[in-house]
Design an enzyme around this catalytic site. Structure first.
Site, PDB file in Angstrom:
ATOM      1  CE  LYS A 119      -2.259  -0.800   3.814  1.00 23.61           C
ATOM      2  NZ  LYS A 119      -1.510  -1.978   4.293  1.00 23.61           N
ATOM      3  CD  GLU A 142      -1.788   1.839   7.013  1.00 20.20           C
ATOM      4  OE1 GLU A 142      -2.384   1.201   7.891  1.00 20.20           O
ATOM      5  OE2 GLU A 142      -0.702   1.507   6.527  1.00 20.20           O
TER       6      GLU A 142
END
Length: 590
Positions: A395, A521
Protein backbone atom coordinates in the site's frame (compact mmCIF):
# COMPACT_ATOMS: atom_id res chain seq x y z
CA UNK A 1 44.93 14.70 -0.29
CA UNK A 2 45.48 18.34 -1.29
CA UNK A 3 44.42 17.49 -4.86
CA UNK A 4 41.20 15.92 -3.52
CA UNK A 5 40.46 18.99 -1.43
CA UNK A 6 41.14 21.21 -4.45
CA UNK A 7 38.55 19.26 -6.48
CA UNK A 8 36.04 19.71 -3.65
CA UNK A 9 36.21 23.51 -4.02
CA UNK A 10 34.13 25.55 -6.44
CA UNK A 11 35.94 27.67 -9.09
CA UNK A 12 35.33 30.90 -7.14
CA UNK A 13 36.81 29.32 -4.01
CA UNK A 14 39.86 28.16 -5.95
CA UNK A 15 40.43 31.70 -7.22
CA UNK A 16 40.27 32.97 -3.64
CA UNK A 17 42.95 30.45 -2.64
CA UNK A 18 45.21 31.60 -5.47
CA UNK A 19 44.61 35.20 -4.43
CA UNK A 20 46.32 34.64 -1.09
CA UNK A 21 49.63 33.49 -2.61
CA UNK A 22 51.04 37.07 -2.83
CA UNK A 23 50.10 37.61 0.83
CA UNK A 24 51.93 34.40 1.78
CA UNK A 25 55.03 35.57 -0.06
CA UNK A 26 54.94 38.95 1.68
CA UNK A 27 54.46 37.17 5.02
CA UNK A 28 57.52 34.98 4.39
CA UNK A 29 59.62 37.97 3.30
CA UNK A 30 58.69 39.95 6.40
CA UNK A 31 59.56 36.96 8.60
CA UNK A 32 63.03 36.80 7.02
CA UNK A 33 63.51 40.55 7.45
CA UNK A 34 62.54 40.15 11.11
CA UNK A 35 65.17 37.48 11.64
CA UNK A 36 67.81 39.46 9.72
CA UNK A 37 67.08 42.59 11.78
CA UNK A 38 68.33 40.81 14.91
CA UNK A 39 71.89 40.59 13.58
CA UNK A 40 72.81 44.34 13.58
CA UNK A 41 71.17 44.80 16.99
CA UNK A 42 73.20 41.97 18.52
CA UNK A 43 76.35 43.14 16.69
CA UNK A 44 75.98 46.56 18.32
CA UNK A 45 75.58 44.92 21.71
CA UNK A 46 78.72 42.80 21.24
CA UNK A 47 80.91 45.31 19.41
CA UNK A 48 79.54 48.73 18.27
CA UNK A 49 82.26 49.13 15.63
CA UNK A 50 81.51 45.77 13.99
CA UNK A 51 78.12 46.95 12.75
CA UNK A 52 79.85 49.14 10.15
CA UNK A 53 81.30 46.05 8.47
CA UNK A 54 77.97 44.24 8.08
CA UNK A 55 76.64 43.90 4.52
CA UNK A 56 73.65 46.10 3.59
CA UNK A 57 73.38 47.63 7.07
CA UNK A 58 77.03 48.80 7.31
CA UNK A 59 76.87 51.37 4.47
CA UNK A 60 73.67 52.84 5.95
CA UNK A 61 75.33 53.28 9.33
CA UNK A 62 78.39 54.93 7.78
CA UNK A 63 76.21 57.21 5.65
CA UNK A 64 74.19 58.30 8.70
CA UNK A 65 77.29 59.84 10.30
CA UNK A 66 76.15 58.73 13.79
CA UNK A 67 79.15 57.79 15.92
CA UNK A 68 77.52 57.37 19.34
CA UNK A 69 77.03 53.62 19.99
CA UNK A 70 74.12 54.26 22.38
CA UNK A 71 72.25 56.22 19.70
CA UNK A 72 72.90 53.51 17.14
CA UNK A 73 71.70 50.89 19.61
CA UNK A 74 68.48 52.80 20.23
CA UNK A 75 67.86 53.17 16.50
CA UNK A 76 68.60 49.49 15.89
CA UNK A 77 66.22 48.51 18.71
CA UNK A 78 63.47 50.72 17.27
CA UNK A 79 63.93 49.28 13.78
CA UNK A 80 63.92 45.74 15.20
CA UNK A 81 60.73 46.39 17.20
CA UNK A 82 59.00 48.00 14.20
CA UNK A 83 60.04 45.11 11.96
CA UNK A 84 58.69 42.56 14.41
CA UNK A 85 55.39 44.44 14.77
CA UNK A 86 54.99 44.56 10.99
CA UNK A 87 55.93 40.89 10.67
CA UNK A 88 53.39 39.87 13.30
CA UNK A 89 50.79 42.13 11.71
CA UNK A 90 51.24 40.47 8.33
CA UNK A 91 51.10 37.01 9.95
CA UNK A 92 47.90 37.98 11.81
CA UNK A 93 46.34 39.31 8.61
CA UNK A 94 47.26 36.10 6.80
CA UNK A 95 45.78 33.91 9.53
CA UNK A 96 42.62 36.05 9.64
CA UNK A 97 42.16 35.60 5.92
CA UNK A 98 42.75 31.87 6.19
CA UNK A 99 40.18 31.55 8.98
CA UNK A 100 37.66 33.66 7.10
CA UNK A 101 38.14 31.60 3.95
CA UNK A 102 37.93 28.30 5.86
CA UNK A 103 34.64 29.10 7.57
CA UNK A 104 33.06 30.56 4.46
CA UNK A 105 34.07 27.33 2.72
CA UNK A 106 32.50 25.35 5.57
CA UNK A 107 29.24 27.19 4.90
CA UNK A 108 29.54 26.66 1.15
CA UNK A 109 30.22 22.92 1.31
CA UNK A 110 27.56 22.31 3.99
CA UNK A 111 25.03 24.22 1.88
CA UNK A 112 25.96 22.29 -1.25
CA UNK A 113 25.67 19.01 0.64
CA UNK A 114 22.19 19.86 1.99
CA UNK A 115 21.11 20.92 -1.51
CA UNK A 116 22.58 17.68 -2.90
CA UNK A 117 20.63 15.62 -0.35
CA UNK A 118 17.42 17.49 -1.15
CA UNK A 119 17.89 16.84 -4.86
CA UNK A 120 18.22 13.08 -4.37
CA UNK A 121 15.43 10.67 -5.23
CA UNK A 122 13.18 9.59 -2.39
CA UNK A 123 14.83 6.14 -2.35
CA UNK A 124 18.09 7.80 -1.23
CA UNK A 125 16.48 8.82 2.08
CA UNK A 126 14.87 5.39 2.54
CA UNK A 127 18.32 3.76 2.54
CA UNK A 128 19.92 6.14 5.06
CA UNK A 129 19.56 7.26 8.65
CA UNK A 130 18.79 10.97 8.93
CA UNK A 131 21.11 11.24 11.97
CA UNK A 132 23.94 10.05 9.73
CA UNK A 133 23.13 12.64 7.08
CA UNK A 134 22.85 15.39 9.72
CA UNK A 135 26.23 14.33 11.11
CA UNK A 136 27.75 14.65 7.64
CA UNK A 137 26.43 18.20 7.24
CA UNK A 138 27.22 19.47 10.76
CA UNK A 139 30.26 17.50 11.94
CA UNK A 140 31.95 15.72 9.05
CA UNK A 141 32.10 18.82 6.83
CA UNK A 142 33.58 20.74 9.76
CA UNK A 143 36.27 18.08 10.14
CA UNK A 144 37.06 18.34 6.43
CA UNK A 145 37.38 22.12 6.76
CA UNK A 146 39.31 22.27 10.04
CA UNK A 147 41.51 19.24 9.47
CA UNK A 148 41.58 19.32 5.69
CA UNK A 149 41.16 22.73 4.04
CA UNK A 150 42.61 24.78 6.91
CA UNK A 151 45.39 22.26 7.33
CA UNK A 152 46.24 22.44 3.61
CA UNK A 153 46.33 26.25 3.72
CA UNK A 154 48.53 26.10 6.82
CA UNK A 155 50.85 23.66 5.08
CA UNK A 156 51.29 26.10 2.21
CA UNK A 157 51.68 29.20 4.39
CA UNK A 158 54.01 27.58 6.93
CA UNK A 159 56.08 25.93 4.23
CA UNK A 160 56.71 29.29 2.55
CA UNK A 161 57.84 30.81 5.86
CA UNK A 162 60.04 27.84 6.76
CA UNK A 163 61.69 27.72 3.33
CA UNK A 164 62.37 31.47 3.42
CA UNK A 165 63.95 31.36 6.92
CA UNK A 166 65.97 28.23 6.12
CA UNK A 167 67.26 29.88 2.91
CA UNK A 168 68.37 32.89 4.93
CA UNK A 169 70.14 30.67 7.48
CA UNK A 170 71.87 28.76 4.67
CA UNK A 171 73.23 32.05 3.38
CA UNK A 172 74.59 32.81 6.87
CA UNK A 173 76.14 29.38 7.46
CA UNK A 174 75.27 26.52 5.08
CA UNK A 175 76.64 23.64 7.15
CA UNK A 176 75.04 24.66 10.43
CA UNK A 177 71.70 25.36 8.74
CA UNK A 178 71.74 22.00 6.96
CA UNK A 179 72.49 20.09 10.16
CA UNK A 180 69.81 21.94 12.16
CA UNK A 181 67.10 21.54 9.54
CA UNK A 182 67.93 17.88 8.86
CA UNK A 183 67.68 17.14 12.59
CA UNK A 184 64.27 18.73 12.92
CA UNK A 185 63.00 17.13 9.72
CA UNK A 186 64.11 13.67 10.85
CA UNK A 187 62.33 14.03 14.20
CA UNK A 188 59.06 15.13 12.59
CA UNK A 189 59.36 12.65 9.73
CA UNK A 190 59.92 9.71 12.07
CA UNK A 191 56.94 10.57 14.24
CA UNK A 192 54.68 11.07 11.22
CA UNK A 193 55.71 7.80 9.54
CA UNK A 194 55.01 5.92 12.76
CA UNK A 195 51.62 7.57 13.34
CA UNK A 196 50.17 8.00 9.84
CA UNK A 197 48.31 4.67 9.70
CA UNK A 198 46.93 5.28 13.18
CA UNK A 199 45.69 8.72 12.11
CA UNK A 200 44.02 7.28 9.02
CA UNK A 201 42.28 4.57 11.07
CA UNK A 202 40.94 6.84 13.80
CA UNK A 203 39.89 9.35 11.13
CA UNK A 204 37.60 6.71 9.62
CA UNK A 205 36.40 5.74 13.11
CA UNK A 206 35.56 9.37 13.81
CA UNK A 207 32.96 9.47 11.02
CA UNK A 208 31.11 6.32 12.11
CA UNK A 209 31.41 7.10 15.83
CA UNK A 210 30.14 10.64 15.35
CA UNK A 211 27.06 9.34 13.50
CA UNK A 212 26.42 6.73 16.20
CA UNK A 213 26.72 9.36 18.92
CA UNK A 214 24.22 11.70 17.24
CA UNK A 215 21.85 8.81 16.52
CA UNK A 216 21.91 7.75 20.18
CA UNK A 217 21.11 11.31 21.33
CA UNK A 218 18.23 11.62 18.84
CA UNK A 219 16.77 8.29 19.91
CA UNK A 220 17.12 9.00 23.64
CA UNK A 221 15.57 12.47 23.53
CA UNK A 222 13.10 11.80 20.70
CA UNK A 223 11.73 8.75 22.51
CA UNK A 224 11.84 10.30 25.98
CA UNK A 225 8.17 9.61 26.73
CA UNK A 226 8.35 5.95 25.71
CA UNK A 227 11.61 5.46 27.63
CA UNK A 228 10.20 7.03 30.77
CA UNK A 229 7.06 4.90 30.68
CA UNK A 230 9.06 1.71 30.08
CA UNK A 231 11.74 2.65 32.62
CA UNK A 232 14.53 2.21 30.06
CA UNK A 233 16.31 5.53 30.47
CA UNK A 234 19.47 3.81 31.72
CA UNK A 235 19.62 1.56 28.66
CA UNK A 236 19.31 4.55 26.31
CA UNK A 237 22.00 6.33 28.32
CA UNK A 238 24.37 3.36 27.99
CA UNK A 239 23.84 3.31 24.23
CA UNK A 240 25.11 6.89 24.12
CA UNK A 241 28.05 6.25 26.46
CA UNK A 242 29.94 3.89 24.15
CA UNK A 243 30.11 6.12 21.04
CA UNK A 244 30.66 9.23 23.18
CA UNK A 245 33.60 7.68 25.03
CA UNK A 246 35.14 6.38 21.81
CA UNK A 247 34.72 9.79 20.16
CA UNK A 248 36.58 11.39 23.07
CA UNK A 249 39.40 8.84 22.76
CA UNK A 250 39.70 9.57 19.03
CA UNK A 251 39.87 13.33 19.56
CA UNK A 252 42.47 12.93 22.33
CA UNK A 253 44.50 10.52 20.19
CA UNK A 254 44.93 12.65 17.11
CA UNK A 255 45.51 15.83 19.11
CA UNK A 256 48.24 14.05 21.08
CA UNK A 257 49.96 12.94 17.88
CA UNK A 258 49.73 16.45 16.44
CA UNK A 259 51.42 18.06 19.48
CA UNK A 260 53.92 15.28 20.31
CA UNK A 261 56.92 16.58 18.32
CA UNK A 262 56.86 19.95 20.09
CA UNK A 263 58.31 18.55 23.29
CA UNK A 264 60.92 16.47 21.50
CA UNK A 265 61.99 19.46 19.40
CA UNK A 266 62.34 21.76 22.40
CA UNK A 267 65.08 19.52 23.74
CA UNK A 268 66.63 19.23 20.28
CA UNK A 269 66.54 23.01 19.84
CA UNK A 270 68.29 23.73 23.15
CA UNK A 271 70.91 21.10 22.43
CA UNK A 272 71.31 22.45 18.92
CA UNK A 273 72.03 25.98 20.16
CA UNK A 274 74.65 24.62 22.54
CA UNK A 275 76.19 22.65 19.66
CA UNK A 276 76.16 25.69 17.35
CA UNK A 277 77.78 27.83 20.02
CA UNK A 278 80.44 25.18 20.56
CA UNK A 279 81.17 24.91 16.84
CA UNK A 280 81.41 28.67 16.46
CA UNK A 281 83.64 29.08 19.49
CA UNK A 282 86.04 26.62 17.89
CA UNK A 283 86.50 28.92 14.93
CA UNK A 284 88.34 31.48 17.07
CA UNK A 285 85.78 34.26 16.43
CA UNK A 286 85.13 34.79 20.14
CA UNK A 287 81.98 36.20 21.66
CA UNK A 288 81.98 39.28 19.43
CA UNK A 289 81.86 37.26 16.23
CA UNK A 290 79.70 34.48 17.59
CA UNK A 291 76.90 36.39 19.33
CA UNK A 292 75.19 37.98 16.27
CA UNK A 293 75.16 34.72 14.32
CA UNK A 294 74.10 32.67 17.35
CA UNK A 295 71.40 35.20 18.11
CA UNK A 296 70.16 35.04 14.52
CA UNK A 297 69.88 31.26 14.77
CA UNK A 298 68.16 31.48 18.14
CA UNK A 299 65.65 34.06 16.88
CA UNK A 300 65.14 32.11 13.63
CA UNK A 301 64.40 29.05 15.73
CA UNK A 302 61.94 31.07 17.80
CA UNK A 303 60.09 32.09 14.64
CA UNK A 304 60.48 28.79 12.82
CA UNK A 305 59.67 26.29 15.59
CA UNK A 306 55.98 27.28 15.83
CA UNK A 307 55.79 27.21 12.03
CA UNK A 308 57.29 23.70 11.90
CA UNK A 309 55.01 22.51 14.69
CA UNK A 310 52.01 24.00 12.90
CA UNK A 311 53.16 22.33 9.67
CA UNK A 312 53.39 18.93 11.33
CA UNK A 313 50.03 19.45 13.04
CA UNK A 314 48.48 20.37 9.69
CA UNK A 315 49.89 17.25 8.02
CA UNK A 316 48.58 15.10 10.90
CA UNK A 317 45.16 16.72 10.73
CA UNK A 318 44.98 16.14 6.99
CA UNK A 319 45.73 12.48 7.54
CA UNK A 320 43.04 12.33 10.20
CA UNK A 321 40.55 14.13 7.92
CA UNK A 322 40.92 11.60 5.12
CA UNK A 323 38.03 9.50 6.48
CA UNK A 324 35.75 12.53 6.61
CA UNK A 325 36.75 13.50 3.09
CA UNK A 326 36.00 9.95 1.91
CA UNK A 327 32.47 10.24 3.32
CA UNK A 328 31.80 13.67 1.75
CA UNK A 329 33.20 12.61 -1.63
CA UNK A 330 31.05 9.47 -1.55
CA UNK A 331 27.89 11.48 -0.90
CA UNK A 332 28.69 14.08 -3.56
CA UNK A 333 29.49 11.20 -5.88
CA UNK A 334 26.00 9.74 -5.44
CA UNK A 335 24.33 11.16 -8.52
CA UNK A 336 21.20 9.14 -8.99
CA UNK A 337 18.06 10.54 -10.54
CA UNK A 338 18.73 14.08 -9.29
CA UNK A 339 16.20 16.89 -9.33
CA UNK A 340 17.78 20.35 -9.04
CA UNK A 341 16.64 22.36 -6.03
CA UNK A 342 15.27 25.63 -7.41
CA UNK A 343 13.63 28.62 -5.76
CA UNK A 344 10.69 28.70 -8.12
CA UNK A 345 7.71 26.60 -7.02
CA UNK A 346 6.27 24.45 -9.79
CA UNK A 347 2.78 24.97 -11.13
CA UNK A 348 0.52 21.95 -10.89
CA UNK A 349 0.07 20.20 -14.21
CA UNK A 350 -3.35 20.02 -15.80
CA UNK A 351 -5.67 17.33 -14.41
CA UNK A 352 -9.11 17.14 -15.99
CA UNK A 353 -10.24 13.50 -16.09
CA UNK A 354 -8.14 10.84 -14.37
CA UNK A 355 -4.76 9.71 -13.04
CA UNK A 356 -3.89 6.19 -14.13
CA UNK A 357 -1.28 3.65 -13.03
CA UNK A 358 -0.77 1.09 -15.77
CA UNK A 359 1.03 -2.23 -15.04
CA UNK A 360 3.30 -0.56 -12.47
CA UNK A 361 6.12 -2.67 -11.01
CA UNK A 362 8.58 -1.72 -8.29
CA UNK A 363 10.99 -3.58 -6.01
CA UNK A 364 13.45 -2.61 -3.29
CA UNK A 365 17.07 -3.74 -3.55
CA UNK A 366 17.07 -5.40 -0.13
CA UNK A 367 13.73 -7.21 -0.63
CA UNK A 368 13.32 -10.75 -1.92
CA UNK A 369 10.28 -10.04 -4.08
CA UNK A 370 8.62 -7.06 -5.75
CA UNK A 371 6.64 -4.57 -3.65
CA UNK A 372 4.36 -3.92 -6.62
CA UNK A 373 3.81 -6.56 -9.28
CA UNK A 374 1.84 -5.17 -12.18
CA UNK A 375 -0.60 -2.82 -10.43
CA UNK A 376 -3.14 -1.02 -12.61
CA UNK A 377 -5.80 1.37 -11.33
CA UNK A 378 -7.61 4.55 -12.30
CA UNK A 379 -8.32 7.55 -10.05
CA UNK A 380 -11.09 9.66 -11.55
CA UNK A 381 -11.25 13.36 -10.81
CA UNK A 382 -13.54 14.38 -7.93
CA UNK A 383 -13.92 10.76 -6.90
CA UNK A 384 -12.63 9.00 -3.79
CA UNK A 385 -10.51 5.86 -3.89
CA UNK A 386 -9.69 3.66 -0.90
CA UNK A 387 -6.74 1.25 -0.87
CA UNK A 388 -6.77 -1.52 1.73
CA UNK A 389 -4.63 -4.55 2.37
CA UNK A 390 -2.57 -6.41 4.93
CA UNK A 391 0.70 -5.04 6.29
CA UNK A 392 3.34 -5.55 3.60
CA UNK A 393 0.83 -5.77 0.77
CA UNK A 394 2.42 -2.78 -1.01
CA UNK A 395 0.00 0.00 0.00
CA UNK A 396 2.61 2.56 1.04
CA UNK A 397 4.83 1.77 -1.97
CA UNK A 398 1.82 2.25 -4.23
CA UNK A 399 1.15 5.65 -2.68
CA UNK A 400 4.83 6.65 -3.03
CA UNK A 401 4.65 5.79 -6.73
CA UNK A 402 1.36 7.67 -7.05
CA UNK A 403 2.90 10.75 -5.38
CA UNK A 404 5.84 10.65 -7.79
CA UNK A 405 8.34 9.93 -5.01
CA UNK A 406 9.32 6.54 -6.43
CA UNK A 407 9.80 5.97 -10.15
CA UNK A 408 8.30 2.69 -11.42
CA UNK A 409 10.87 0.20 -12.65
CA UNK A 410 8.37 -0.66 -15.34
CA UNK A 411 4.88 0.47 -16.19
CA UNK A 412 3.53 3.98 -16.61
CA UNK A 413 1.88 6.78 -14.64
CA UNK A 414 -0.51 8.82 -16.79
CA UNK A 415 -2.51 12.01 -16.27
CA UNK A 416 -5.46 12.54 -18.62
CA UNK A 417 -4.07 9.73 -20.77
CA UNK A 418 -0.58 11.23 -21.17
CA UNK A 419 2.50 9.63 -19.52
CA UNK A 420 4.25 11.78 -16.93
CA UNK A 421 7.69 12.65 -18.30
CA UNK A 422 10.81 13.00 -16.14
CA UNK A 423 10.85 16.79 -16.52
CA UNK A 424 7.19 16.95 -15.40
CA UNK A 425 7.65 15.23 -12.04
CA UNK A 426 7.70 18.39 -9.93
CA UNK A 427 4.57 19.72 -11.62
CA UNK A 428 2.95 16.30 -11.26
CA UNK A 429 3.71 16.13 -7.52
CA UNK A 430 2.18 19.58 -7.12
CA UNK A 431 -1.20 17.98 -7.80
CA UNK A 432 -1.10 16.25 -4.42
CA UNK A 433 -1.57 17.08 -0.78
CA UNK A 434 -0.23 14.32 1.47
CA UNK A 435 -1.27 13.36 5.01
CA UNK A 436 0.99 10.66 6.49
CA UNK A 437 0.28 8.35 9.40
CA UNK A 438 2.67 10.25 11.65
CA UNK A 439 2.59 14.03 11.26
CA UNK A 440 5.97 15.73 11.57
CA UNK A 441 5.45 18.99 13.45
CA UNK A 442 7.97 21.77 13.98
CA UNK A 443 8.58 23.14 17.46
CA UNK A 444 6.99 26.35 16.21
CA UNK A 445 3.65 28.06 15.70
CA UNK A 446 0.53 26.52 14.20
CA UNK A 447 0.84 28.95 11.28
CA UNK A 448 4.36 27.82 10.44
CA UNK A 449 3.37 24.17 10.75
CA UNK A 450 0.46 24.57 8.35
CA UNK A 451 2.64 26.51 5.87
CA UNK A 452 5.47 23.99 6.37
CA UNK A 453 8.64 24.71 4.40
CA UNK A 454 7.93 28.41 3.83
CA UNK A 455 9.85 31.30 5.40
CA UNK A 456 7.76 33.51 7.73
CA UNK A 457 7.60 36.34 5.20
CA UNK A 458 6.32 33.94 2.51
CA UNK A 459 3.31 32.68 4.48
CA UNK A 460 -0.19 33.71 3.41
CA UNK A 461 -2.21 34.01 6.69
CA UNK A 462 -5.52 33.81 4.83
CA UNK A 463 -4.43 30.57 3.13
CA UNK A 464 -3.54 29.18 6.58
CA UNK A 465 -6.98 30.04 7.96
CA UNK A 466 -8.73 28.65 4.88
CA UNK A 467 -6.85 25.35 5.15
CA UNK A 468 -7.64 25.08 8.86
CA UNK A 469 -11.33 25.71 8.21
CA UNK A 470 -11.38 22.92 5.62
CA UNK A 471 -9.59 20.63 8.09
CA UNK A 472 -12.22 21.57 10.74
CA UNK A 473 -9.71 22.79 13.27
CA UNK A 474 -10.10 26.56 12.82
CA UNK A 475 -12.80 26.83 15.52
CA UNK A 476 -10.54 25.20 18.09
CA UNK A 477 -7.57 27.45 17.18
CA UNK A 478 -9.52 30.69 17.10
CA UNK A 479 -11.83 30.08 20.09
CA UNK A 480 -9.73 28.07 22.54
CA UNK A 481 -6.14 29.17 21.96
CA UNK A 482 -5.38 32.72 23.27
CA UNK A 483 -2.57 33.18 20.75
CA UNK A 484 -4.54 31.63 17.90
CA UNK A 485 -2.39 30.68 14.93
CA UNK A 486 0.70 32.03 16.74
CA UNK A 487 0.37 29.29 19.38
CA UNK A 488 3.54 27.21 19.82
CA UNK A 489 2.76 23.49 19.44
CA UNK A 490 5.87 22.21 21.24
CA UNK A 491 8.37 19.67 19.98
CA UNK A 492 6.60 17.24 17.65
CA UNK A 493 3.29 18.84 18.64
CA UNK A 494 3.45 17.58 22.22
CA UNK A 495 0.96 20.28 23.38
CA UNK A 496 -1.75 19.02 21.03
CA UNK A 497 -3.91 15.92 21.06
CA UNK A 498 -3.53 13.21 18.43
CA UNK A 499 -6.62 14.35 16.55
CA UNK A 500 -5.50 17.98 16.61
CA UNK A 501 -2.07 17.04 15.26
CA UNK A 502 -3.69 15.00 12.52
CA UNK A 503 -6.00 17.84 11.47
CA UNK A 504 -3.06 20.26 11.37
CA UNK A 505 -1.48 17.71 9.05
CA UNK A 506 -4.59 17.83 6.90
CA UNK A 507 -4.50 21.63 6.89
CA UNK A 508 -0.86 21.50 5.81
CA UNK A 509 -1.80 19.24 2.91
CA UNK A 510 -4.59 21.67 1.94
CA UNK A 511 -2.54 24.90 2.21
CA UNK A 512 -1.59 24.89 -1.49
CA UNK A 513 -5.10 23.82 -2.57
CA UNK A 514 -4.08 20.52 -4.19
CA UNK A 515 -6.30 18.74 -6.67
CA UNK A 516 -5.74 15.35 -5.00
CA UNK A 517 -5.55 14.62 -1.28
CA UNK A 518 -3.79 11.42 -0.20
CA UNK A 519 -4.35 9.89 3.25
CA UNK A 520 -1.69 7.29 4.10
CA UNK A 521 -3.21 5.43 7.07
CA UNK A 522 -3.53 8.87 8.62
CA UNK A 523 -5.98 7.77 11.33
CA UNK A 524 -4.48 4.44 12.37
CA UNK A 525 -3.07 5.84 15.63
CA UNK A 526 -6.32 7.56 16.67
CA UNK A 527 -9.17 6.34 18.83
CA UNK A 528 -12.48 5.54 17.15
CA UNK A 529 -14.19 8.80 18.17
CA UNK A 530 -11.28 10.99 16.99
CA UNK A 531 -11.02 8.96 13.82
CA UNK A 532 -14.68 9.65 13.08
CA UNK A 533 -14.12 13.39 13.52
CA UNK A 534 -11.19 13.30 11.11
CA UNK A 535 -13.24 11.38 8.54
CA UNK A 536 -16.05 13.87 8.92
CA UNK A 537 -13.56 16.56 7.92
CA UNK A 538 -12.45 14.33 5.06
CA UNK A 539 -16.00 13.92 3.76
CA UNK A 540 -16.35 17.68 3.45
CA UNK A 541 -13.03 17.92 1.61
CA UNK A 542 -13.96 15.06 -0.75
CA UNK A 543 -16.83 17.05 -2.22
CA UNK A 544 -14.41 19.35 -4.02
CA UNK A 545 -11.31 17.17 -4.44
CA UNK A 546 -10.08 13.80 -5.50
CA UNK A 547 -9.25 11.76 -2.38
CA UNK A 548 -7.09 8.65 -2.10
CA UNK A 549 -7.19 6.88 1.26
CA UNK A 550 -5.12 4.03 2.65
CA UNK A 551 -7.08 2.61 5.54
CA UNK A 552 -6.46 -0.03 8.18
CA UNK A 553 -10.15 -0.93 8.54
CA UNK A 554 -12.66 -1.55 5.77
CA UNK A 555 -15.43 0.11 7.80
CA UNK A 556 -13.67 3.48 7.68
CA UNK A 557 -13.79 3.63 3.87
CA UNK A 558 -17.46 2.75 3.50
CA UNK A 559 -18.17 6.19 2.05
CA UNK A 560 -15.53 5.97 -0.68
CA UNK A 561 -16.58 5.73 -4.30
CA UNK A 562 -14.24 2.84 -5.09
CA UNK A 563 -12.18 0.36 -3.05
CA UNK A 564 -9.04 -1.49 -4.17
CA UNK A 565 -7.71 -4.47 -2.21
CA UNK A 566 -3.97 -5.19 -2.43
CA UNK A 567 -2.18 -8.40 -1.55
CA UNK A 568 1.51 -9.07 -2.14
CA UNK A 569 1.84 -6.16 -4.52
CA UNK A 570 -1.15 -7.07 -6.67
CA UNK A 571 -4.73 -5.81 -6.96
CA UNK A 572 -6.76 -8.84 -5.88
CA UNK A 573 -10.17 -7.18 -5.69
CA UNK A 574 -11.87 -3.88 -6.36
CA UNK A 575 -15.28 -2.35 -6.69
CA UNK A 576 -17.88 -0.28 -4.82
CA UNK A 577 -17.28 -0.31 -1.05
CA UNK A 578 -20.56 -2.10 -0.27
CA UNK A 579 -19.74 -5.02 -2.55
CA UNK A 580 -16.15 -5.30 -1.30
CA UNK A 581 -17.28 -5.10 2.32
CA UNK A 582 -19.76 -7.94 1.71
CA UNK A 583 -17.08 -10.14 0.15
CA UNK A 584 -14.56 -9.59 2.94
CA UNK A 585 -16.85 -9.23 5.92
CA UNK A 586 -15.41 -11.33 8.70
CA UNK A 587 -12.08 -11.81 6.88
CA UNK A 588 -8.81 -10.04 7.69
CA UNK A 589 -7.64 -8.07 4.70
CA UNK A 590 -5.55 -5.62 6.67
Amino acid sequence: MIARLWRLLEPTERRRVLGIVPLLMVSALVEVVGVAAVIPFLALLADPDSVRTLPVVGPWVVASGVEDAAVLLRWAGAVLALTLVLANGVVMATQWWLLRFAWSTNHAISSRLVRHYLSQPYAFVLDRNTAELANRVVTVVRQVIENGVRAALNIVSRSVVIVAIVAFLVVLNPVTAAVAFATMASVYGTIFMVSRRYLRRIGNDSVTTGSARLKAVNEALGGFKDLRVAGREASAYRQFLGPSQRFGEIEAGWNAVATLPRYALEAVAVGGLVLIASLMSGTGQGVTGTLPLLGAYAFAGLRMMPAIQALFGAISRMRFASGSLDAIEADFGFTGDLEPVTDDEPTAMAFDTAIELRDVRFGYAAADGPALAGVSLTIAKHRSLAIVGRTGSGKTTLVDVLLGLLTPQSGTVLVDGEPVAADQRRSYRRLFGYVPQSIYLLDDTIERNVAFGLAPDEIDPEAVRRACREAQIADFIEAELPQGYATEVGERGVRLSGGQRQRIGIARALYHQPAVLVFDEATSALDVHTEQLVYQALEGIARERTVVTIAHRLETVANSDHVVVLDRGRVVDEGPPGAVLDRYRGEAVV
